[in-house]
Write a protein that holds these residues in place. Structure first.
Motif, PDB file in Angstrom:
ATOM      1  N   GLY A 169      27.784 -30.320  79.948  1.00  0.00           N
ATOM      2  CA  GLY A 169      27.591 -29.444  78.806  1.00  0.00           C
ATOM      3  C   GLY A 169      26.194 -28.892  78.659  1.00  0.00           C
ATOM      4  O   GLY A 169      25.892 -28.165  77.712  1.00  0.00           O
ATOM      5  N   CYS A 173      24.573 -26.690  80.617  1.00  0.00           N
ATOM      6  CA  CYS A 173      24.460 -25.261  80.937  1.00  0.00           C
ATOM      7  C   CYS A 173      25.644 -24.501  80.336  1.00  0.00           C
ATOM      8  O   CYS A 173      26.803 -24.851  80.587  1.00  0.00           O
ATOM      9  N   SER A 174      25.356 -23.442  79.610  1.00  0.00           N
ATOM     10  CA  SER A 174      26.416 -22.679  78.939  1.00  0.00           C
ATOM     11  C   SER A 174      27.471 -22.125  79.895  1.00  0.00           C
ATOM     12  O   SER A 174      28.668 -22.200  79.598  1.00  0.00           O
ATOM     13  N   ARG A 215      29.644 -25.181  80.792  1.00  0.00           N
ATOM     14  CA  ARG A 215      30.281 -25.779  79.599  1.00  0.00           C
ATOM     15  C   ARG A 215      31.395 -24.886  79.069  1.00  0.00           C
ATOM     16  O   ARG A 215      32.510 -25.361  78.798  1.00  0.00           O
ATOM     17  N   GLU A 216      31.122 -23.608  78.916  1.00  0.00           N
ATOM     18  CA  GLU A 216      32.112 -22.676  78.362  1.00  0.00           C
ATOM     19  C   GLU A 216      33.084 -22.187  79.437  1.00  0.00           C
ATOM     20  O   GLU A 216      34.284 -22.050  79.188  1.00  0.00           O
ATOM     21  N   THR A 232      23.912 -22.381  87.178  1.00  0.00           N
ATOM     22  CA  THR A 232      23.803 -23.675  86.517  1.00  0.00           C
ATOM     23  C   THR A 232      22.700 -24.508  87.176  1.00  0.00           C
ATOM     24  O   THR A 232      22.319 -24.256  88.317  1.00  0.00           O
TER      25      THR A 232
END
Length: 450
Positions: A356, A358-359, A362-363, A399
């Motif tokens: 979680g 790195c956006s 995570r997303e 990432t």
């Protein structure tokens, strides 16, 4: 019969114990290294061998060792990465379970080469039986004078510890592993600085895989040049392969690098062909994070050459038509398997295991899981397929650690090679709930591209 270097004595009764391992020639490499070679000599032998990291990255091991910073008065560490958590990979666990002293001996040799007086084996948290096996082996080696103070009266000291991890895939990434080993949450660090300069407790550190460290034993026993004669090109030596999926004889095999993929799958010496008389549909050659290939591309390159079990041959054609040897987690799929369901399953894993930090990861992993769930369960659209490709592109390379790439590559390659199967799920949503797409053209002979 292929030569075996790591698994030669795997079936000898009692090989797990120090006495039997010693009777079979164990700890000769420690005696040779500590009594007749300097640390630099050991590093040089590993360089000559051409050994490449067996955990997945394939970086030359001797070169990695030579990068280790050596400031005065600062301790150096060797950490063994035994956090084997790549889906489809189980060869390190096999080695630790059945012949733990091979790893202990390799740890002593490698620690001596690096000037480390304290070393750690970081074992995946779910592998508590292996932790206990290793601790017993360490106690035996220490009692025999191969660990502790003044080993074999050479003046070299080494303490070796086993540390169970927290059971997180992310801790297989070397900097996250070091964070976890220090007692912190296993989040990857931004590099540089690299562990060779600032690793465990901000000291110079080398992190190597179980198999890589165990391989130093035959290298020192026989010499780096002899080891380099096995294999082809820059893929030297032997490699442990975890063979799973729809095979007649799944298990751990030690192969000489350069073995044809077709021989590995179909010969009786290895996997014995596809189970239940089915036809081969696809293969994930190096653990769940490497690109999946259809049967025709895993057996032959686009040039029409036999695909070999080497770093170079499996990568031939780049990600358009090739894959990676990776960790050697070889998963075979027969004609009854669903690529969409498999890809969704892999993506669920990566979404769950993303730290979680790195956006994009995570997303993006969560987004890909939801879209794949939608396609697999009969509610997908054609635009969803393009959306998956777009999201994978936005994760890849963006990432801190390679988990983002590991999540993106299986999705991108599955759509690249099996797009018609994804489209069939969209146009036949209800039918896809009760039957699979089948073999289609995935095993058809390819026209060589010259």
């Amino acid at each position: 019969m292929a030569r075996k270097l790591l698994l030669t004595h795997i079936n000898v009764p009692g090989i797990r114990t120090f006495d039997v391992y010693r009777q079979k020639g164990g700890y000769r490499a420690v005696e040779k290294a500590l009594k007749t070679l300097s640390p630099d000599d050991v590093v040089e032998e590993v360089k000559k061998s051409g050994l490449r990291g067996r955990g997945g990255a394939g970086f030359p091991t001797g070169m990695k060792w030579s990068f280790l910073a050596k400031p005065e008065g600062v301790p150096r560490y060797l950490v063994c990465n035994a956090d084997e958590s790549e889906p489809g990979t189980f060869k390190d666990r096999y080695l630790m379970t059945h012949i733990p002293h091979a790893l202990i001996e390799g740890m002593i040799v490698a620690s001596y080469a690096l000037g480390a007086n304290t070393s750690y084996i970081y074992v995946r948290g779910e592998m508590m039986p292996q932790v206990r096996i290793l601790e017993r082996a360490i106690a035996e080696a220490k009692q025999a004078g191969f660990l502790g103070k003044n080993i074999l009266a050479t003046g070299y000291d080494l303490e070796l510890y086993v540390q169970p991890g927290g059971g997180a895939y992310i801790c297989g990434e070397e900097t996250a592993l070091l964070e976890s080993l220090e007692g912190k949450r296993g989040n990857p660090r931004i590099k540089p600085p690299f562990p060779a300069v600032s690793g465990l407790y901000n000291c110079p550190t080398v992190v190597n895989n179980v198999e890589s460290i165990a391989a130093t034993v035959p290298i020192i026993n026989d010499g780096g040049e002899e080891y380099a004669k096995i294999g082809i090109e820059r893929s030297t030596g032997t490699k442990l392969i975890s063979a799973g999926g729809n095979l007649n004889k799944p298990g751990v095999y030690e192969i000489e690098l350069g073995l044809p993929v077709e021989e590995f799958i179909y010969s009786e010496e290895y996997c014995g062909g596809v189970a239940n008389g089915k036809r081969l549909k696809a293969v994930v050659a190096g653990g769940s994070s490497v690109p999946i290939l259809p049967a025709n591309l895993i057996l032959k390159t686009l040039k029409g050459e036999s695909r070999l079990m080497t770093y170079e041959s499996l990568a031939d054609g780049g990600f358009q038509s090739g894959t990676m040897l990776g960790s050697g987690g070889f998963i075979a799929f027969d004609e009854d398997q669903c690529i969409v369901r498999n890809t969704w399953n892999f993506t669920r894993f990566y979404h769950h295991e993303s730290c979680g930090q790195c956006s994009p990861c995570r997303e993006g992993t969560g987004w890909m899981e939801k879209v794949l769930h939608k396609i697999e369960h009969g509610h997908g659209t054609f635009s969803d397929i393009d959306l998956l490709v777009d999201v994978a592109k936005k994760i890849e390379g963006n990432t801190i650690c390679p988990l983002g790439d590991a999540a993106a590559w299986p999705v991108a390659s599955a759509i690249r090679h099996f797009r018609d199967e994804f489209e069939w799920h969209v146009t036949n949503g209800q039918e896809a709930q009760t039957r699979n797409y089948g073999l289609a053209h995935y095993a058809d002979p390819l026209e060589p591209v010259m």
